[in-house]
Design a protein around this motif. Structure first.
Motif, mmCIF file in Angstrom:
data_model
loop_
_atom_site.group_PDB
_atom_site.id
_atom_site.type_symbol
_atom_site.label_atom_id
_atom_site.label_comp_id
_atom_site.label_asym_id
_atom_site.label_seq_id
_atom_site.Cartn_x
_atom_site.Cartn_y
_atom_site.Cartn_z
ATOM 1 N N SER A 17 8.509 -23.956 71.362
ATOM 2 C CA SER A 17 7.375 -24.731 71.863
ATOM 3 C C SER A 17 7.888 -25.911 72.677
ATOM 4 C CB SER A 17 6.533 -25.248 70.692
ATOM 5 O OG SER A 17 7.117 -26.411 70.156
ATOM 6 N N PRO A 18 7.043 -26.536 73.501
ATOM 7 C CA PRO A 18 7.485 -27.709 74.253
ATOM 8 C C PRO A 18 8.001 -28.837 73.368
ATOM 9 C CG PRO A 18 5.442 -26.875 75.171
ATOM 10 C CD PRO A 18 5.694 -26.095 73.908
ATOM 11 N N ALA A 19 7.496 -28.937 72.145
ATOM 12 C CA ALA A 19 7.987 -29.973 71.239
ATOM 13 C C ALA A 19 9.439 -29.734 70.865
ATOM 14 C CB ALA A 19 7.130 -30.015 69.976
ATOM 15 N N ASP A 20 9.930 -28.526 71.062
ATOM 16 C CA ASP A 20 11.315 -28.188 70.747
ATOM 17 C C ASP A 20 12.200 -28.162 71.981
ATOM 18 O OD1 ASP A 20 10.895 -27.685 67.940
ATOM 19 O OD2 ASP A 20 9.768 -25.927 68.574
ATOM 20 N N ALA A 39 -1.991 -28.885 83.032
ATOM 21 C CA ALA A 39 -2.405 -29.123 81.650
ATOM 22 C C ALA A 39 -1.765 -30.397 81.104
ATOM 23 C CB ALA A 39 -2.032 -27.923 80.774
ATOM 24 N N ILE A 40 -0.508 -30.608 81.413
ATOM 25 C CA ILE A 40 0.200 -31.786 80.909
ATOM 26 C C ILE A 40 -0.340 -33.049 81.562
ATOM 27 C CG2 ILE A 40 2.440 -32.964 80.907
ATOM 28 C CD1 ILE A 40 3.728 -30.208 80.469
ATOM 29 N N SER A 41 -0.519 -33.036 82.869
ATOM 30 C CA SER A 41 -1.038 -34.225 83.558
ATOM 31 C C SER A 41 -2.440 -34.567 83.073
ATOM 32 C CB SER A 41 -1.043 -33.993 85.072
ATOM 33 O OG SER A 41 0.279 -33.902 85.576
ATOM 34 N N GLU A 83 19.989 -35.864 85.175
ATOM 35 C CA GLU A 83 19.554 -35.593 83.801
ATOM 36 C C GLU A 83 18.127 -35.047 83.810
ATOM 37 O OE1 GLU A 83 19.036 -34.813 80.275
ATOM 38 O OE2 GLU A 83 20.969 -35.844 80.551
ATOM 39 N N HIS A 84 17.926 -33.923 83.096
ATOM 40 C CA HIS A 84 16.642 -33.242 83.104
ATOM 41 C C HIS A 84 15.740 -33.627 81.940
ATOM 42 C CE1 HIS A 84 18.504 -31.012 86.204
ATOM 43 N NE2 HIS A 84 19.142 -30.156 85.444
ATOM 44 N N ASP A 85 16.212 -34.497 81.047
ATOM 45 C CA ASP A 85 15.481 -34.771 79.817
ATOM 46 C C ASP A 85 15.643 -36.245 79.473
ATOM 47 O OD1 ASP A 85 14.509 -34.998 77.244
ATOM 48 O OD2 ASP A 85 15.474 -33.179 76.491
ATOM 49 N N THR A 129 6.456 -34.586 76.382
ATOM 50 C CA THR A 129 6.830 -33.272 76.902
ATOM 51 C C THR A 129 7.157 -33.366 78.386
ATOM 52 O OG1 THR A 129 5.497 -32.099 75.266
ATOM 53 C CG2 THR A 129 6.032 -30.913 77.277
ATOM 54 N N PHE A 130 6.363 -34.119 79.126
ATOM 55 C CA PHE A 130 6.646 -34.294 80.557
ATOM 56 C C PHE A 130 8.058 -34.830 80.757
ATOM 57 C CE2 PHE A 130 6.827 -36.799 84.437
ATOM 58 C CZ PHE A 130 6.319 -35.921 85.378
ATOM 59 N N PHE A 131 8.437 -35.850 80.017
ATOM 60 C CA PHE A 131 9.750 -36.461 80.202
ATOM 61 C C PHE A 131 10.890 -35.564 79.724
ATOM 62 C CE2 PHE A 131 7.458 -40.645 80.372
ATOM 63 C CZ PHE A 131 7.903 -40.996 81.641
ATOM 64 N N LYS A 132 10.596 -34.528 78.934
ATOM 65 C CA LYS A 132 11.621 -33.565 78.522
ATOM 66 C C LYS A 132 11.866 -32.483 79.571
ATOM 67 C CE LYS A 132 10.603 -33.671 73.536
ATOM 68 N NZ LYS A 132 10.058 -32.898 72.406
#
Length: 518
Positions: free
Chosen positions: A129-132, A351-353, A406-408, A433-436
């Motif tokens: 999941s995005p949380a992971d 969806a995230i925005s 850096e991607h995260d 999640t966006f910043f990850k």
């Protein structure tokens, strides 16, 4: 099976079918904020790196140490690769010279055969999941025919019945129990509120770990995957060495005491170099390379504080060298590069925005930049501008992650705890999640995951309330992880809460619970 702790979430597992090196980490992570605790720098990393199999659970820098892997680990080792939707982990390992990959299928048993014909069964449970991540998190099961080891590290799997179905009884269970977050320390809150929230966080994370211990039902339990040591003078207050009940980084002895207080006596204390010779469910023969009393004393915080102080003195040059490698704080305005990075991602993350819904302020030294998710634009801020979410980040950290591609930001800037934050209302999962997910590939996966979530309609009854069976957050089984106190339900998998009277999520916007009186 011989299990050797190599620090933090790391283990070296020796079996007749070959040796498995798991999550080796020695170099400081997250802008030199995190160090392995206790000190593991004196281990023989060349000997540990001469392994047959390598398992890196995920790309967080307290599990994935590229400098250590490059310098000390056998490049011909077979990499046990989790089944992730985004192939970033494989790409990173290939760039370091690893070339032999066993691409596992999540929750599927695989068998490998050693040089002498001995076999080892293994399973990787990949969380996607995005949380992971969405680069993921994972847990590893190893079965040499006599002993079953479940190395959960800091993953939070949902289907624990899978272990019994595929392996029978688990003999040894290693899991995270301590904090890996920046909340509440970095938030602009009254000190009294920080103490209250920290105390609650400390207990909930240990309660969650104990719930996992109960669910897995292993014969022996190894607290692992934390806590880190904070050795920079600016961050030393984060170490749990002053008897602070609100510190979210308790050590192994604290969790083992929690287990004993709740009637669980099967805990094993392992430090870097500790070796457990395991034979099924029999009590392991435990040998320490470090005297635990020299680290923890006997419940005396003064011994631990002195240990951390000596560790910090030894690592002072390492911290200084890391800081010297950061980009300078001064330079061209950050608006243009942040606009170029964020706006294309905001445009594709519908969806995230929408879930973030408004402006997010970044105070970067003297410069203010606003990420306006309502308009999908990045612009200069104005003095006194209001927003529900804001971050004050030293500009050198932002310039460094931009320089390094850096991607995260969550698992670089935020876990460093070298920033301040504020918010109005609850935690917003969409924002973090966006910043990850600062690549097109990651963002496309994460936004699609949010867009495609659906409810399967199953329901359960808890303490007089009829609720949906699956947690609206990450679909955990609430019959196992749901705890009702009055009119509040907590899912202990991640500590999210709901008001049972109307189903409102008390933790984050947009995750309502279907509920009614039974």
């Amino acid at each position: 099976m011989q299990v050797t702790s190599i620090g933090h979430a790391g283990f070296h597992v020796r079996t007749a079918a070959g040796s498995v090196l798991c999550d080796p980490w020695v170099n400081p992570a997250y802008f030199a904020s995190w160090f392995p605790f206790p000190d593991n720098t004196t281990l023989d990393w060349d000997a540990l790196g001469a392994c047959d199999y390598l398992y890196v659970s995920h790309l967080h820098k307290d599990h994935f140490d590229p400098a250590l892997l490059a310098a000390h680990v056998n490049k011909d080792a077979t990499v046990l690769l989790p089944d992730y939707p985004v192939p970033d982990l494989r790409r990173e390992l290939e760039a370091l010279g690893f070339h032999d990959f066993l691409e596992t299928t999540t929750e599927t048993k695989h068998r490998v055969t050693g040089r002498d014909g001995n076999v080892l069964d293994l399973m990787i449970i990949a969380l996607r999941s995005p949380a992971d991540g969405p680069i993921g998190d994972s847990a590893l099961v190893l079965d040499d025919g006599e002993t079953v080891l479940f190395n959960m590290n800091d993953a939070r799997p949902v289907d624990l019945d899978l272990l019994e179905r595929e392996f029978g009884r688990v003999d040894v269970h290693a899991l995270q129990f301590s904090g890996a977050i920046w909340y509440p320390m970095v938030y602009d809150l009254p000190e009294r509120a920080k103490v209250a929230f920290g105390t609650q966080k400390r207990q909930r994370q240990m309660d969650r770990a104990r719930r996992y211990v109960e669910q897995v039902g292993a014969t022996w339990v190894i607290p692992s995957a934390g806590p880190p040591a904070f050795l920079d003078d600016e961050l030393r207050y984060l170490n749990d060495d002053r008897g602070d009940p609100s510190n979210i980084f308790p050590d192994q002895t604290v969790f083992l005491d929690q287990m004993r207080r709740n009637g669980a006596e099967q805990g094993l204390l392992m430090l870097p170099g500790s070796t457990a010779d395991c034979h099924g469910s029999a009590e392991p023969v435990l040998t320490h390379a470090i005297d635990p009393a020299s680290v923890f004393g006997n419940g005396d915080d003064g011994v631990k504080a002195a240990y951390v102080e000596a560790f910090a003195q030894r690592q002072r040059p390492v911290v200084a060298a890391a800081k010297a490698s950061w980009a300078p704080a001064e330079g061209e305005p950050l608006l243009a590069p942040l606009k170029a990075l964020f706006e294309p991602l905001m445009a594709q993350a519908d969806a995230i925005s929408t879930g973030i819904g408004g402006p997010v302020v970044l105070e970067l030294g003297a410069e203010m930049v606003v990420l306006d998710f309502a308009t999908r634009t990045v612009r200069a801020g104005v003095e006194g501008e209001k927003s529900r979410y804001g971050f004050a980040i030293p500009p050198e950290l932002v310039r460094t992650v931009l320089r390094d591609g850096e991607h995260d930001w969550v698992n670089s800037i935020f876990l460093s705890t070298r920033f301040r934050a504020w918010r109005v209302g609850g935690y917003n999962e969409f924002l973090y999640t966006f910043f990850k997910c600062l690549t097109d590939e990651r963002m496309a996966y994460a936004d699609g995951w949010f867009a495609e979530q659906h409810d399967d309609g199953a329901e359960i009854v808890l303490e007089g309330w009829r609720v949906q069976k699956r947690c609206p957050h990450l679909k955990a089984d609430l019959s196992r992880f749901g705890v009702v106190e009055g009119t509040t339900m907590t899912c202990q998998l991640h500590g999210w809460q709901w008001n049972l009277e109307d189903g409102t999520c008390l933790t984050s916007a947009g995750h309502e619970l279907r509920v009614e009186k039974a």
